[in-house]
Motif scaffolding. Structure first.
Motif, PDB file in Angstrom:
ATOM      1  N   ALA A   1       6.902  -5.175   0.402  1.00 49.90           N
ATOM      2  CA  ALA A   1       7.146  -6.257   1.353  1.00 49.90           C
ATOM      3  C   ALA A   1       5.858  -6.997   1.680  1.00 49.90           C
ATOM      4  N   ALA A   2       4.768  -6.262   1.833  1.00 48.75           N
ATOM      5  CA  ALA A   2       3.479  -6.903   2.106  1.00 48.75           C
ATOM      6  C   ALA A   2       3.083  -7.815   0.954  1.00 48.75           C
ATOM      7  N   ARG A   3       3.306  -7.356  -0.253  1.00 53.77           N
ATOM      8  CA  ARG A   3       2.969  -8.163  -1.428  1.00 53.77           C
ATOM      9  C   ARG A   3       3.829  -9.424  -1.503  1.00 53.77           C
ATOM     10  N   ARG A   4       5.105  -9.300  -1.182  1.00 56.26           N
ATOM     11  CA  ARG A   4       5.999 -10.467  -1.232  1.00 56.26           C
ATOM     12  C   ARG A   4       5.579 -11.552  -0.254  1.00 56.26           C
ATOM     13  N   LEU A   5       4.965 -11.167   0.848  1.00 61.44           N
ATOM     14  CA  LEU A   5       4.526 -12.162   1.821  1.00 61.44           C
ATOM     15  C   LEU A   5       3.427 -13.056   1.280  1.00 61.44           C
ATOM     16  N   VAL A   6       2.733 -12.605   0.255  1.00 56.04           N
ATOM     17  CA  VAL A   6       1.689 -13.415  -0.380  1.00 56.04           C
ATOM     18  C   VAL A   6       2.205 -14.066  -1.648  1.00 56.04           C
ATOM     19  N   ASN A   7       2.846 -13.280  -2.477  1.00 58.97           N
ATOM     20  CA  ASN A   7       3.241 -13.733  -3.812  1.00 58.97           C
ATOM     21  C   ASN A   7       4.657 -14.285  -3.864  1.00 58.97           C
ATOM     22  N   GLY A   8       5.498 -13.889  -2.946  1.00 60.32           N
ATOM     23  CA  GLY A   8       6.896 -14.292  -2.978  1.00 60.32           C
ATOM     24  C   GLY A   8       7.750 -13.434  -3.879  1.00 60.32           C
ATOM     25  N   GLY A   9       7.126 -12.495  -4.579  1.00 61.69           N
ATOM     26  CA  GLY A   9       7.855 -11.615  -5.491  1.00 61.69           C
ATOM     27  C   GLY A   9       7.083 -10.330  -5.695  1.00 61.69           C
ATOM     28  N   SER A  10       7.252  -9.729  -6.854  1.00 62.50           N
ATOM     29  CA  SER A  10       6.600  -8.443  -7.123  1.00 62.50           C
ATOM     30  C   SER A  10       5.526  -8.542  -8.199  1.00 62.50           C
ATOM     31  N   HIS A  11       5.179  -9.777  -8.616  1.00 61.48           N
ATOM     32  CA  HIS A  11       4.146  -9.935  -9.642  1.00 61.48           C
ATOM     33  C   HIS A  11       2.831  -9.321  -9.150  1.00 61.48           C
ATOM     34  N   GLY A  12       2.249  -8.459  -9.964  1.00 62.05           N
ATOM     35  CA  GLY A  12       0.982  -7.824  -9.612  1.00 62.05           C
ATOM     36  C   GLY A  12       1.106  -6.675  -8.636  1.00 62.05           C
ATOM     37  N   LEU A  13       2.332  -6.250  -8.325  1.00 62.58           N
ATOM     38  CA  LEU A  13       2.515  -5.192  -7.333  1.00 62.58           C
ATOM     39  C   LEU A  13       1.853  -3.889  -7.757  1.00 62.58           C
ATOM     40  N   ASP A  14       1.869  -3.590  -9.049  1.00 60.84           N
ATOM     41  CA  ASP A  14       1.252  -2.344  -9.509  1.00 60.84           C
ATOM     42  C   ASP A  14      -0.247  -2.341  -9.213  1.00 60.84           C
ATOM     43  N   ARG A  15      -0.916  -3.449  -9.498  1.00 60.38           N
ATOM     44  CA  ARG A  15      -2.354  -3.536  -9.226  1.00 60.38           C
ATOM     45  C   ARG A  15      -2.623  -3.554  -7.720  1.00 60.38           C
ATOM     46  N   PHE A  16      -1.784  -4.275  -6.999  1.00 60.19           N
ATOM     47  CA  PHE A  16      -1.924  -4.348  -5.544  1.00 60.19           C
ATOM     48  C   PHE A  16      -1.822  -2.954  -4.920  1.00 60.19           C
ATOM     49  N   ALA A  17      -0.776  -2.231  -5.284  1.00 59.13           N
ATOM     50  CA  ALA A  17      -0.550  -0.913  -4.703  1.00 59.13           C
ATOM     51  C   ALA A  17      -1.652   0.068  -5.091  1.00 59.13           C
ATOM     52  N   ASP A  18      -2.093   0.013  -6.345  1.00 59.75           N
ATOM     53  CA  ASP A  18      -3.152   0.917  -6.792  1.00 59.75           C
ATOM     54  C   ASP A  18      -4.433   0.659  -6.014  1.00 59.75           C
ATOM     55  N   ALA A  19      -4.786  -0.625  -5.830  1.00 62.27           N
ATOM     56  CA  ALA A  19      -6.000  -0.953  -5.088  1.00 62.27           C
ATOM     57  C   ALA A  19      -5.878  -0.538  -3.630  1.00 62.27           C
ATOM     58  N   PHE A  20      -4.718  -0.766  -3.029  1.00 64.02           N
ATOM     59  CA  PHE A  20      -4.530  -0.424  -1.617  1.00 64.02           C
ATOM     60  C   PHE A  20      -4.666   1.088  -1.409  1.00 64.02           C
ATOM     61  N   ARG A  21      -4.018   1.881  -2.256  1.00 59.63           N
ATOM     62  CA  ARG A  21      -4.093   3.335  -2.104  1.00 59.63           C
ATOM     63  C   ARG A  21      -5.511   3.846  -2.361  1.00 59.63           C
ATOM     64  N   ARG A  22      -6.183   3.278  -3.339  1.00 61.52           N
ATOM     65  CA  ARG A  22      -7.581   3.666  -3.561  1.00 61.52           C
ATOM     66  C   ARG A  22      -8.429   3.318  -2.340  1.00 61.52           C
ATOM     67  N   GLY A  23      -8.165   2.129  -1.770  1.00 55.71           N
ATOM     68  CA  GLY A  23      -8.925   1.697  -0.608  1.00 55.71           C
ATOM     69  C   GLY A  23      -8.720   2.599   0.594  1.00 55.71           C
ATOM     70  N   GLU A  24      -7.495   3.117   0.758  1.00 54.02           N
ATOM     71  CA  GLU A  24      -7.238   4.044   1.855  1.00 54.02           C
ATOM     72  C   GLU A  24      -8.121   5.288   1.755  1.00 54.02           C
ATOM     73  N   ARG A  25      -8.481   5.641   0.535  1.00 54.62           N
ATOM     74  CA  ARG A  25      -9.305   6.842   0.340  1.00 54.62           C
ATOM     75  C   ARG A  25     -10.793   6.560   0.537  1.00 54.62           C
ATOM     76  N   VAL A  26     -11.216   5.335   0.220  1.00 56.11           N
ATOM     77  CA  VAL A  26     -12.671   5.099   0.187  1.00 56.11           C
ATOM     78  C   VAL A  26     -13.193   4.276   1.364  1.00 56.11           C
ATOM     79  N   LEU A  27     -12.322   3.527   2.057  1.00 55.24           N
ATOM     80  CA  LEU A  27     -12.799   2.748   3.186  1.00 55.24           C
ATOM     81  C   LEU A  27     -12.687   3.569   4.463  1.00 55.24           C
ATOM     82  N   PRO A  28     -13.620   3.409   5.371  1.00 48.85           N
ATOM     83  CA  PRO A  28     -13.577   4.211   6.610  1.00 48.85           C
ATOM     84  C   PRO A  28     -12.378   3.852   7.453  1.00 48.85           C
ATOM     85  N   ALA A  29     -11.816   4.843   8.102  1.00 47.78           N
ATOM     86  CA  ALA A  29     -10.664   4.619   8.983  1.00 47.78           C
ATOM     87  C   ALA A  29     -11.135   4.014  10.299  1.00 47.78           C
TER      88      ALA A  29
END
Length: 267
Positions: free
Chosen positions: A239-267
């Protein structure tokens, strides 16, 4: 400034409870203990005021209640957004590109007040989905924008939802920058938002200039911040991706980057 949520206690919680009651949102006992009643009252207040409904009294909610001022500290994880951390989110991207362009992106996010962890992760994951090279790029031809026998971007030419008015609008206002701004309407709108007047309509290639691209990314996400955060609170990256793209294009890269970021960026 403290963030007040379930399990918190003390004078600050009691002040919050009293203020919620004054606003017509009864938290139950005024006892300085942030329990289920306080959480429900905060949620109801947030829904009422168009704030992120997460049941947490953070800076925006406390400011809205009159319990915080503009002088209070706002969440800011940008000091931890290092080239090394972002490289973990962009495993296939040249580090030099990140080193060169990351400062401008961070400056643009800070200028729009998007310094909290969810929005910083959203911004970086969006770049991964739209411009994985971490450079502002122009959209290339594909089956989604160019017909088999048509000229480049002919499928965009008469997209009324984009404000296009016929050739050559499709190619002229194709996707550009970190967020792939697309369509005459968006070029005009965000040119105004950025204080550029008609410059982006007259010179759409400027959307690929690094400084402009960073500002466009931040402005576009700021426009949708509340909706994006609601999707992220629900852990709905699609849903977050659709708010930018309007669809699911690039969702795999988006989700992978987001999950990686959750691990490496400070909370």
């Amino acid at each position: 400034m403290a963030v007040l949520k379930r399990g918190a206690s003390g004078a600050a919680v009691e002040r919050l409870q009293r203020r919620l009651l004054e606003c017509g949102f009864d938290p139950g006992l005024i006892d300085g203990l942030f329990g289920g009643g306080s959480e429900a009252a905060v949620l109801a207040y947030q829904w009422s005021e168009g704030l992120l409904p997460d049941g947490i009294a953070g800076p925006r909610t406390l400011k809205s209640l009159g319990l915080a001022t503009v002088k209070d500290a706002w969440p800011d994880v940008i000091p931890g957004v290092s080239v090394e951390a972002v490289s973990e989110m962009f495993p296939c991207t040249p580090v030099g590109n990140i080193r060169r362009n990351l400062p401008g992106v961070c400056a643009a996010l800070r200028a729009r007040g998007l310094t909290d962890r969810p929005m910083v992760l959203m911004a970086l994951a969006t770049i991964r989905a739209e411009a994985e090279c971490f450079e502002p790029v122009a959209e290339g031809c594909s089956r989604f924008n160019t017909s088999p026998r048509g000229h480049p971007f002919d499928l965009y030419d008469r997209r009324r939802d984009l404000g296009n008015q016929g050739a050559p609008d499709g190619e002229r206002y194709r996707g550009r920058g970190y967020v792939q701004l697309t369509g005459r309407f968006n070029y005009a709108r965000y040119g105004d938002v950025l204080g550029m007047g008609s410059r982006l309509v007259d010179e759409p290639e400027d959307a690929s200039e690094p400084a402009v691209a960073g500002d466009l990314l931040a402005a576009f996400l700021a426009d949708k911040e509340a909706l994006i955060k609601r999707a992220l609170v629900a852990d709905d990256l699609g849903a977050a991706r659709r708010l930018v793209n309007g669809g699911s294009h690039g969702l795999d890269r988006f989700a992978d980057a987001f999950r990686r970021g959750e691990r490496v960026l400070p909370a």
